[in-house]
Design a protein around this motif. Structure first.
Motif, PDB file in Angstrom:
ATOM      1  N   VAL A  29      25.345  10.212 -11.336  1.00 53.40           N
ATOM      2  CA  VAL A  29      26.450   9.544 -12.017  1.00 53.40           C
ATOM      3  C   VAL A  29      27.043  10.519 -13.023  1.00 53.40           C
ATOM      4  CG1 VAL A  29      27.125   7.654 -13.536  1.00 53.40           C
ATOM      5  CG2 VAL A  29      25.454   7.255 -11.736  1.00 53.40           C
ATOM      6  N   LEU A  30      28.294  10.865 -12.830  1.00 56.52           N
ATOM      7  CA  LEU A  30      28.967  11.837 -13.677  1.00 56.52           C
ATOM      8  C   LEU A  30      29.957  11.101 -14.583  1.00 56.52           C
ATOM      9  CD1 LEU A  30      29.306  14.882 -14.251  1.00 56.52           C
ATOM     10  CD2 LEU A  30      31.104  14.906 -12.536  1.00 56.52           C
TER      11      LEU A  30
ATOM     12  N   LYS B  63      34.603   5.051  -9.977  1.00 59.04           N
ATOM     13  CA  LYS B  63      34.433   3.726 -10.571  1.00 59.04           C
ATOM     14  C   LYS B  63      34.751   3.791 -12.051  1.00 59.04           C
ATOM     15  CE  LYS B  63      31.302  -0.170 -11.125  1.00 59.04           C
ATOM     16  NZ  LYS B  63      29.922  -0.679 -11.015  1.00 59.04           N
ATOM     17  N   ASP B  64      35.853   3.186 -12.442  1.00 54.62           N
ATOM     18  CA  ASP B  64      36.293   3.164 -13.831  1.00 54.62           C
ATOM     19  C   ASP B  64      36.360   4.601 -14.376  1.00 54.62           C
ATOM     20  OD1 ASP B  64      36.440   0.401 -13.696  1.00 54.62           O
ATOM     21  OD2 ASP B  64      34.359   0.158 -14.310  1.00 54.62           O
ATOM     22  N   ASN B  65      35.496   4.935 -15.318  1.00 58.73           N
ATOM     23  CA  ASN B  65      35.532   6.254 -15.952  1.00 58.73           C
ATOM     24  C   ASN B  65      34.372   7.142 -15.536  1.00 58.73           C
ATOM     25  OD1 ASN B  65      37.900   5.858 -17.475  1.00 58.73           O
ATOM     26  ND2 ASN B  65      36.759   4.649 -18.967  1.00 58.73           N
ATOM     27  N   ALA B  66      33.942   6.996 -14.288  1.00 56.59           N
ATOM     28  CA  ALA B  66      32.809   7.794 -13.822  1.00 56.59           C
ATOM     29  C   ALA B  66      32.943   8.116 -12.348  1.00 56.59           C
ATOM     30  CB  ALA B  66      31.495   7.057 -14.084  1.00 56.59           C
ATOM     31  N   LEU B  67      32.279   9.199 -11.945  1.00 53.09           N
ATOM     32  CA  LEU B  67      32.169   9.572 -10.542  1.00 53.09           C
ATOM     33  C   LEU B  67      30.703   9.418 -10.132  1.00 53.09           C
ATOM     34  CD1 LEU B  67      34.287  12.852 -10.539  1.00 53.09           C
ATOM     35  CD2 LEU B  67      34.982  10.661  -9.572  1.00 53.09           C
TER      36      LEU B  67
ATOM     37  N   PHE C 221      19.676   5.963 -26.226  1.00 54.29           N
ATOM     38  CA  PHE C 221      20.567   5.853 -25.074  1.00 54.29           C
ATOM     39  C   PHE C 221      21.781   6.774 -25.180  1.00 54.29           C
ATOM     40  CE2 PHE C 221      19.269   1.261 -23.712  1.00 54.29           C
ATOM     41  CZ  PHE C 221      18.031   1.759 -23.348  1.00 54.29           C
ATOM     42  N   ASP C 222      22.341   6.918 -26.394  1.00 52.68           N
ATOM     43  CA  ASP C 222      23.565   7.708 -26.527  1.00 52.68           C
ATOM     44  C   ASP C 222      23.333   9.210 -26.338  1.00 52.68           C
ATOM     45  OD1 ASP C 222      22.169   8.171 -28.832  1.00 52.68           O
ATOM     46  OD2 ASP C 222      23.757   7.504 -30.206  1.00 52.68           O
ATOM     47  N   ARG C 223      22.048   9.623 -26.296  1.00 57.60           N
ATOM     48  CA  ARG C 223      21.743  11.026 -26.031  1.00 57.60           C
ATOM     49  C   ARG C 223      21.559  11.299 -24.537  1.00 57.60           C
ATOM     50  NH1 ARG C 223      16.164  14.046 -27.476  1.00 57.60           N
ATOM     51  NH2 ARG C 223      16.671  16.027 -26.519  1.00 57.60           N
ATOM     52  N   ILE C 224      21.394  10.241 -23.767  1.00 63.11           N
ATOM     53  CA  ILE C 224      21.183  10.394 -22.325  1.00 63.11           C
ATOM     54  C   ILE C 224      22.490  10.805 -21.658  1.00 63.11           C
ATOM     55  CG2 ILE C 224      20.616   9.191 -20.183  1.00 63.11           C
ATOM     56  CD1 ILE C 224      18.661   7.494 -21.807  1.00 63.11           C
ATOM     57  N   GLN C 225      22.413  11.901 -20.909  1.00 68.52           N
ATOM     58  CA  GLN C 225      23.610  12.436 -20.264  1.00 68.52           C
ATOM     59  C   GLN C 225      23.720  11.980 -18.810  1.00 68.52           C
ATOM     60  OE1 GLN C 225      25.593  16.382 -21.174  1.00 68.52           O
ATOM     61  NE2 GLN C 225      24.227  16.975 -19.528  1.00 68.52           N
TER      62      GLN C 225
ATOM     63  N   LEU D 165      42.986  26.293   4.615  1.00 66.31           N
ATOM     64  CA  LEU D 165      42.472  25.033   5.161  1.00 66.31           C
ATOM     65  C   LEU D 165      42.779  23.838   4.266  1.00 66.31           C
ATOM     66  CD1 LEU D 165      38.955  26.240   6.411  1.00 66.31           C
ATOM     67  CD2 LEU D 165      40.969  25.757   7.805  1.00 66.31           C
ATOM     68  N   GLY D 166      43.296  24.107   3.065  1.00 68.57           N
ATOM     69  CA  GLY D 166      43.656  23.024   2.147  1.00 68.57           C
ATOM     70  C   GLY D 166      42.480  22.380   1.452  1.00 68.57           C
ATOM     71  N   ILE D 167      41.399  23.150   1.222  1.00 73.85           N
ATOM     72  CA  ILE D 167      40.222  22.602   0.536  1.00 73.85           C
ATOM     73  C   ILE D 167      39.862  23.475  -0.659  1.00 73.85           C
ATOM     74  CG2 ILE D 167      39.262  21.447   2.549  1.00 73.85           C
ATOM     75  CD1 ILE D 167      37.398  23.806   2.941  1.00 73.85           C
ATOM     76  N   SER D 168      39.229  22.876  -1.637  1.00 74.59           N
ATOM     77  CA  SER D 168      38.741  23.578  -2.820  1.00 74.59           C
ATOM     78  C   SER D 168      37.401  22.965  -3.210  1.00 74.59           C
ATOM     79  CB  SER D 168      39.726  23.439  -3.990  1.00 74.59           C
ATOM     80  OG  SER D 168      41.003  23.934  -3.654  1.00 74.59           O
ATOM     81  N   PHE D 169      36.718  23.591  -4.158  1.00 74.26           N
ATOM     82  CA  PHE D 169      35.525  22.954  -4.719  1.00 74.26           C
ATOM     83  C   PHE D 169      35.672  22.866  -6.228  1.00 74.26           C
ATOM     84  CE2 PHE D 169      34.336  27.449  -4.512  1.00 74.26           C
ATOM     85  CZ  PHE D 169      33.774  27.675  -5.759  1.00 74.26           C
ATOM     86  N   ILE D 170      35.113  21.813  -6.790  1.00 78.43           N
ATOM     87  CA  ILE D 170      35.219  21.552  -8.226  1.00 78.43           C
ATOM     88  C   ILE D 170      33.828  21.630  -8.835  1.00 78.43           C
ATOM     89  CG2 ILE D 170      35.997  19.958 -10.010  1.00 78.43           C
ATOM     90  CD1 ILE D 170      37.795  18.648  -8.008  1.00 78.43           C
ATOM     91  N   THR D 171      33.694  22.383  -9.912  1.00 81.72           N
ATOM     92  CA  THR D 171      32.443  22.427 -10.664  1.00 81.72           C
ATOM     93  C   THR D 171      32.645  21.728 -11.996  1.00 81.72           C
ATOM     94  OG1 THR D 171      33.026  24.640 -11.459  1.00 81.72           O
ATOM     95  CG2 THR D 171      31.527  24.510  -9.601  1.00 81.72           C
ATOM     96  N   PHE D 172      31.716  20.844 -12.338  1.00 82.57           N
ATOM     97  CA  PHE D 172      31.747  20.107 -13.591  1.00 82.57           C
ATOM     98  C   PHE D 172      30.642  20.658 -14.479  1.00 82.57           C
ATOM     99  CE2 PHE D 172      33.286  17.477 -10.203  1.00 82.57           C
ATOM    100  CZ  PHE D 172      34.347  16.761 -10.717  1.00 82.57           C
ATOM    101  N   LYS D 173      30.981  21.070 -15.683  1.00 80.01           N
ATOM    102  CA  LYS D 173      29.973  21.586 -16.603  1.00 80.01           C
ATOM    103  C   LYS D 173      29.761  20.598 -17.734  1.00 80.01           C
ATOM    104  CE  LYS D 173      29.066  25.803 -17.075  1.00 80.01           C
ATOM    105  NZ  LYS D 173      28.954  27.212 -17.499  1.00 80.01           N
ATOM    106  N   GLN D 174      28.495  20.278 -17.954  1.00 81.09           N
ATOM    107  CA  GLN D 174      28.115  19.344 -18.996  1.00 81.09           C
ATOM    108  C   GLN D 174      27.398  20.076 -20.117  1.00 81.09           C
ATOM    109  OE1 GLN D 174      26.943  15.310 -17.118  1.00 81.09           O
ATOM    110  NE2 GLN D 174      26.080  16.840 -15.781  1.00 81.09           N
ATOM    111  N   ALA D 175      27.091  19.347 -21.174  1.00 82.40           N
ATOM    112  CA  ALA D 175      26.454  19.951 -22.340  1.00 82.40           C
ATOM    113  C   ALA D 175      25.069  20.463 -21.976  1.00 82.40           C
ATOM    114  CB  ALA D 175      26.352  18.925 -23.469  1.00 82.40           C
ATOM    115  N   ILE D 176      24.726  21.650 -22.488  1.00 83.50           N
ATOM    116  CA  ILE D 176      23.417  22.260 -22.265  1.00 83.50           C
ATOM    117  C   ILE D 176      22.860  22.734 -23.585  1.00 83.50           C
ATOM    118  CG2 ILE D 176      23.955  23.022 -19.929  1.00 83.50           C
ATOM    119  CD1 ILE D 176      24.489  25.806 -21.084  1.00 83.50           C
TER     120      ILE D 176
END
Length: 498
Positions: free
Chosen positions: A285-286, A268-272, A102-106, A305-316
């Motif tokens: 679930v991020l 939600k708590d520590n996740a998006l 389970f702890d390896r599941i991203q 326009l007051g907008i941006s985009f966010i990219t999240f990079k995870q382990a690969i």
């Protein structure tokens, strides 16, 4: 109703999965041989009835083979949960057994294409940090079974499914109008390049088929005649450029709508939790702990326009190519939403109050040197292909652009040092600001060329589980301070990078 206990023994996916697997096999076959299908349709009137009968017989046999294969794949695909591990058995002739702690599941993501939506099943993808794609893909589960599996595998309470989403106000909800604003302010040149790549692949496949049929001369002659006509007409060239511009904009709109339609982000708590997609719906679930670094980006129009985009990079995995990086993007973010997300990932950090540290002027010199080399190669090619009359005009247009982009790129390249996070700014037309926590760094290097050594400047390269991040051309004294401080933070931090 499915519960966690239902996964203690080996079980199969929904029987509807046979249809999903079967159609997927047919789709792969059509994708590989679609040109032959077009040729068959074109030549249909010239084919004898006996030949057509054998073709239909062969297609029927192939469809039957796919159906048998789909059933065997379904029958031999079994999974269960045991001792905090997800265990999978699969294979027809070559049996494979996979066990993932389970702890390896991203990530555990839900996905629905058109077929899955019609038959009301969900695809569940289980991703790990060392894989370029989903390690396990369960093609057909009911929503209740998929949610129960997700809850069973979840090792932290915050990864569990959001209940009654209709009654929970999302952190971000991007409607159709807002999504159109996002798509119209995208990088249309990127969409055009992608379209050209698709057309180039299409042309290559047609050329191979034409060559196999001995008709390559006809294709080349057709292209030559139309190219000569195009060169002789200025109006056709202008019209083509306008058409390409319209196609690029439409491509951007279609790409954004397909990928981000009905985008909703829940905190939600520590996740998006992210839900988006039109033809293919996705649920992601991020987890905060799995994010290696984030980049907040905008261009002048998006900024207005007051907008941006966010990219999240995870382990690969280290073998994963850039195109396959596990990048999750949230578009249409406003300032207050960006503040909430940065506070979630970097609590109690004042990320904007520190001084900016710019790259050495040698960085600008290097940019000019590379640009001059590019212009030199371009001029040589124009002369070689007897287009010398375009050399002056080309340089007249490109030189101001080179100066503008180099100066802009140098101006935007700086870094900000914080106690726990380093902020790196980069870009030219688009501005990209990357936030990298020190404890996520796995390795740091100082790289220096011979020319850099004479000027006592060096490149600082941070190696993370999601790839490399570079600060180019800073003074050796400053680089050494960053190097020592990063090692100190990595060695003394008690936080886990995963």
């Amino acid at each position: 109703m499915d519960s966690i206990e239902n996964f203690r023994q080996f079980r199969r996916q929904s029987k509807k999965g046979i249809l999903v697997i079967y159609l997927n096999l047919i789709y792969k076959a059509l994708k590989a041989f679609w040109l032959l299908l077009i040729i068959f349709i074109q030549k249909f009137s010239n084919i004898s009835e006996t030949t057509i009968f054998y073709i239909y017989l062969g297609v029927g046999g192939l469809l039957l083979f796919f159906l048998i294969r789909a059933y065997l794949i379904f029958k031999n695909f079994q999974f269960k949960i045991e001792n905090q591990h997800f265990i999978l058995k699969k294979g027809i002739f070559k049996k494979t057994s996979i066990s993932i702690p389970f702890d390896r599941i991203q990530n555990i993501n839900f996905k629905q294409n058109i077929i899955q939506q019609l038959i009301n099943v969900h695809e569940v993808n289980i991703e790990t940090a060392g894989s370029s794609k989903a390690e396990i893909s369960i093609k057909a589960l009911s929503f209740k079974a998929a949610s129960a599996l997700k809850n069973a595998v979840a090792i932290d309470e915050y990864t569990r499914e959001v209940e009654n989403k209709e009654t929970i106000k999302p952190l971000l909800k991007v409607g159709f109008k807002a999504l159109m604003k996002v798509s119209l302010t995208e990088n249309h040149l990127q969409s055009l390049v992608l379209l050209f790549a698709i057309l180039a692949g299409f042309y290559q496949q047609i050329s191979e088929i034409s060559g196999g049929l001995g008709k390559e001369g006809i294709l080349d002659s057709y292209i030559f005649k139309n190219n000569a006509a195009l060169e002789s007409s200025v109006f056709l060239i202008v019209g083509l450029l306008l058409l390409l511009t319209v196609i690029a904009v439409i491509s951007s709109v279609v790409r954004v709508l397909l990928r981000h339609f009905n985008l909703r982000v829940y905190l939600k708590d520590n996740a998006l939790e992210i839900y988006q997609g039109l033809v293919t719906k996705k649920s992601i679930v991020l987890k905060k702990d799995k994010v290696q670094h984030i980049t907040i980006s905008h261009n002048p129009i998006k900024k207005k326009l007051g907008i941006s985009f966010i990219t999240f990079k995870q382990a690969i995995s280290g073998k994963v190519k850039k195109k396959q990086d596990k990048i999750i993007k949230i578009v249409g973010c406003k300032k207050e939403q960006i503040v909430v997300i940065t506070d979630l990932l970097f609590p109690n950090e004042n990320l904007e109050a520190k001084n900016k540290h710019f790259s050495n002027v040698y960085f600008k010199f290097r940019l000019y040197l590379r640009s001059i080399a590019f212009l030199g190669v371009l001029n040589v090619l124009l002369v070689v292909f007897q287009e010398g009359n375009l050399v002056f005009l080309g340089n007249l247009l490109l030189l101001p652009m080179v100066v503008f982009f180099v100066e802009l790129k140098f101006k935007k390249r700086y870094y900000i040092l914080n106690e726990n996070v380093i902020v790196l700014n980069a870009g030219s037309i688009e501005t990209h600001r990357t936030y990298l926590p020190f404890f996520k760094v796995q390795n740091i290097q100082l790289k220096q060329t011979i020319l850099q050594a004479k000027r006592e400047v060096v490149d600082v390269v941070f190696q993370t589980a999601s790839g490399k991040i570079k600060i180019p051309c800073i003074a050796m004294v400053n680089a050494q301070e960053i190097y020592n401080y990063t090692l100190f933070k990595v060695e003394t931090s008690l936080k886990s990078w995963m």
